[in-house]
Design an enzyme around this catalytic site. Structure first.
Site, PDB file in Angstrom:
ATOM      1  N   CYS A  91      28.043  49.222  40.025  1.00  0.00           N
ATOM      2  CA  CYS A  91      28.116  47.544  40.027  1.00  0.00           C
ATOM      3  C   CYS A  91      29.308  47.117  40.546  1.00  0.00           C
ATOM      4  O   CYS A  91      29.462  46.418  41.696  1.00  0.00           O
ATOM      5  CB  CYS A  91      27.721  46.984  38.711  1.00  0.00           C
ATOM      6  N   CYS A  92      30.286  47.353  39.993  1.00  0.00           N
ATOM      7  CA  CYS A  92      31.932  47.171  40.340  1.00  0.00           C
ATOM      8  C   CYS A  92      32.045  47.365  41.792  1.00  0.00           C
ATOM      9  O   CYS A  92      32.768  46.839  42.533  1.00  0.00           O
ATOM     10  CB  CYS A  92      33.043  47.619  39.475  1.00  0.00           C
ATOM     11  N   CYS A 132      33.128  39.068  35.407  1.00  0.00           N
ATOM     12  CA  CYS A 132      31.775  38.641  35.806  1.00  0.00           C
ATOM     13  C   CYS A 132      31.103  38.269  34.456  1.00  0.00           C
ATOM     14  O   CYS A 132      31.243  38.741  33.387  1.00  0.00           O
ATOM     15  CB  CYS A 132      30.841  39.697  36.510  1.00  0.00           C
ATOM     16  N   CYS A 180      29.654  41.016  32.034  1.00  0.00           N
ATOM     17  CA  CYS A 180      30.507  41.972  31.331  1.00  0.00           C
ATOM     18  C   CYS A 180      31.792  41.362  30.794  1.00  0.00           C
ATOM     19  O   CYS A 180      32.610  42.129  30.524  1.00  0.00           O
ATOM     20  CB  CYS A 180      30.912  43.019  32.570  1.00  0.00           C
ATOM     21  N   CYS A 213      37.692  47.684  36.419  1.00  0.00           N
ATOM     22  CA  CYS A 213      36.728  47.592  37.604  1.00  0.00           C
ATOM     23  C   CYS A 213      36.807  48.512  38.598  1.00  0.00           C
ATOM     24  O   CYS A 213      35.748  48.765  39.250  1.00  0.00           O
ATOM     25  CB  CYS A 213      36.701  46.106  38.212  1.00  0.00           C
TER      26      CYS A 213
END
Length: 246
Positions: free
Chosen positions: A123-124, A204, A207, A230
């Site tokens: 995702c990062c 985010c 998280c 990240c």
């Protein structure tokens, strides 16, 4: 038109820059980074997070037209978006560059916006690393707000460091929390609204969680997971830069 002189290899330039500016103050390091030909074309990368306004103010005093890259992951807090707009206007930043994940890649790789649940590293990479690498194309260096007191792999942070074929500049590396607080107070800079609500480190929404009194300021990032970073600066806490353009 004068010929552009090719830059020396990154490692050589980083060693030279650290040797020349090792004992300089933060403002001097920043001023030199913006003008030294060994640094090259440079931008600021800012999350507009809890401490970002100090560095952004320092940059705006020197040159408000320096490119400032803001990464909107499409999952950041609404308060951060509002704060980004307010700070940019307050400081008169004239070259703000907002970058986002590629919408096609988001659709293909994270159509339900749930990738962070199964694979936060992926995702990062999708929402931060890849878009930032694209945004930095054409630059030779970028400025960060990282500091040694953040702990982990940052405790030995130098003013200049290599990241692939980029140079990362950390003018506030030696600042303490008190230095940051004093600078913000003395210059009457606006605080990120989430800090007062228990978020000393802001990423985010999915998280980032509140931090209890006495906890490490980054304890609310990826809480309950082994993930520490990240990936923009380190891979899972290891000093291996992901951004490695060649």
């Amino acid at each position: 038109m004068p010929l552009e002189i090719p830059l020396a290899p990154v490692a050589e330039r980083v060693a030279d820059l650290n040797a020349r500016y090792r004992h300089h103050a933060a403002t001097e390091v920043l001023e030199h980074a913006l003008t030294d030909p060994q640094v090259g074309r440079i931008a600021v990368v800012s999350s507009f997070g809890a401490e970002s306004v100090a560095l952004l103010h320092m940059v705006s005093v020197i040159d408000a037209d320096v490119p400032v890259v803001f990464l909107n992951t499409e999952m950041i807090f609404p308060e951060t978006l509002d704060y980004q707009c307010a700070v940019a206007e307050r400081l008169g930043l004239t070259n703000l560059r907002i970058t986002r994940p590629d919408p096609t890649e988001l659709f293909l790789r994270d159509p339900e916006n749930e990738l962070h649940l199964s694979d936060p590293d992926a995702c990062c990479a999708l929402r931060k690393i890849d878009p930032l690498e694209d945004a930095l194309d054409g630059f030779d260096a970028w400025i960060t707000g990282r500091k040694r007191f953040h702990g982990g792999k940052r405790v030995a942070l130098d003013f200049f460091e290599a990241a692939g074929s980029w140079i990362k500049v950390n003018p506030l590396a030696h600042w303490s929390p008190e230095n940051v607080a004093d600078y913000m107070t003395n210059n009457r800079l606006p605080r990120h609204p989430l800090v007062a609500r228990g978020f000393p480190s802001i990423g985010c929404v999915p998280c980032t969680s509140r931090v209890a009194e006495g906890e490490d300021p980054r304890a609310g990032r990826w809480r309950g997971r082994e993930k520490l970073e990240c990936g923009i600066h380190f891979v899972n806490g290891k000093a291996v830069p992901v951004l490695s353009r060649t």
